[in-house]
Each structure stands twice: as structure tokens, then as C-alpha cells.
Design a protein around this motif. Structure first.
Motif, PDB file in Angstrom:
ATOM      1  N   THR A  86      -2.642  -5.159  -9.963  1.00 33.09           N
ATOM      2  CA  THR A  86      -3.774  -4.376  -9.474  1.00 33.09           C
ATOM      3  C   THR A  86      -5.018  -5.113  -9.924  1.00 33.09           C
ATOM      4  N   GLY A  87      -5.848  -5.484  -8.999  1.00 38.93           N
ATOM      5  CA  GLY A  87      -7.067  -6.191  -9.348  1.00 38.93           C
ATOM      6  C   GLY A  87      -6.830  -7.616  -9.821  1.00 38.93           C
ATOM      7  N   ARG A 133       0.854  -1.189   0.000  1.00 39.37           N
ATOM      8  CA  ARG A 133       0.000   0.000   0.000  1.00 39.37           C
ATOM      9  C   ARG A 133       0.882   1.229   0.000  1.00 39.37           C
ATOM     10  N   ALA A 134       0.510   2.205  -0.802  1.00 42.43           N
ATOM     11  CA  ALA A 134       1.165   3.512  -0.824  1.00 42.43           C
ATOM     12  C   ALA A 134       0.054   4.536  -0.689  1.00 42.43           C
ATOM     13  N   GLY A 135      -0.092   5.089   0.504  1.00 38.18           N
ATOM     14  CA  GLY A 135      -1.221   5.980   0.759  1.00 38.18           C
ATOM     15  C   GLY A 135      -2.514   5.203   0.623  1.00 38.18           C
ATOM     16  N   GLU A 136      -3.390   5.644  -0.253  1.00 37.47           N
ATOM     17  CA  GLU A 136      -4.663   4.954  -0.479  1.00 37.47           C
ATOM     18  C   GLU A 136      -4.581   3.889  -1.579  1.00 37.47           C
ATOM     19  N   LYS A 137      -3.463   3.845  -2.301  1.00 40.76           N
ATOM     20  CA  LYS A 137      -3.312   2.877  -3.386  1.00 40.76           C
ATOM     21  C   LYS A 137      -2.971   1.505  -2.815  1.00 40.76           C
ATOM     22  N   ARG A 138      -3.664   0.483  -3.299  1.00 42.21           N
ATOM     23  CA  ARG A 138      -3.410  -0.896  -2.889  1.00 42.21           C
ATOM     24  C   ARG A 138      -3.044  -1.708  -4.129  1.00 42.21           C
ATOM     25  N   PHE A 139      -1.992  -2.498  -4.006  1.00 42.21           N
ATOM     26  CA  PHE A 139      -1.513  -3.314  -5.110  1.00 42.21           C
ATOM     27  C   PHE A 139      -0.687  -4.448  -4.525  1.00 42.21           C
TER      28      PHE A 139
END
Length: 88
Positions: A50-51, A22-28
Motif C-alpha cells: 500500500t503506497g 482493488r477491493a471496493g474502494e481499497k487499492r493495493f
């Protein structure tokens, strides 16, 4: 067995590990895969996801992610061996 395309032709997925990030609100997730060609050549692929779909591009791991990668390699011994790593 899962087949995948590579620049060297079709390959079979032998082992895969995913590291959720996770980087801030980004999830991968970062993904490390051990693949094997029909001729028996082993390939290691690094990607991010992603996804659920693997994407091309640079894969960036923080020091904490590398520690988690090392622990996860204990569950994928063939992949660890292909990377030349000994894991406990």
C-alpha cells in the motif's frame, strides 16, 4: 541493485512483479519478488503493498489475479523458474 532484509540475512532483489488489485474502494498491490542471498541462495517473497511499501501479512489472490500473475511471470523468467513454472 536493491538490498533488502530477510530472516536469513541481507538479500539482493533480482526480479519483482506487482499486481495492482482493488477491493471496493481499497487499492493495493500484491508483490512477488525473487531475492538472492550473498551465498547465492534464491528466495521468493510474497507481500502486499500500500503506497509502495511492502507489508507483511497474508496475500490473497483471486482466480483472475492468478491469471494475471501467470502472464506477468513471462516478463520475469528467473522468478517463474524459481516458482517451478513454465511460461510462454
Amino acid at each position: 541493485m536493491t538490498k533488502t532484509a530477510t530472516p536469513w540475512g541481507a538479500a539482493t532483489l533480482v526480479e519483482r512483479l506487482r499486481l495492482a488489485q482493488r477491493a471496493g474502494e481499497k487499492r493495493f498491490s500484491s508483490v512477488v519478488e525473487l531475492l538472492e542471498t550473498a551465498r547465492g541462495e534464491r528466495l521468493v517473497r510474497f507481500a502486499y503493498s500500500t503506497g509502495g511499501a511492502a507489508r507483511r501479512g497474508p496475500v490473497t489472490l483471486r482466480a483472475a489475479d492468478l491469471e494475471r500473475l501467470h502472464r506477468a511471470l513471462a516478463k520475469t523468467p528467473e522468478l517463474a523458474d524459481a516458482l517451478g513454472l513454465e511460461v510462454a
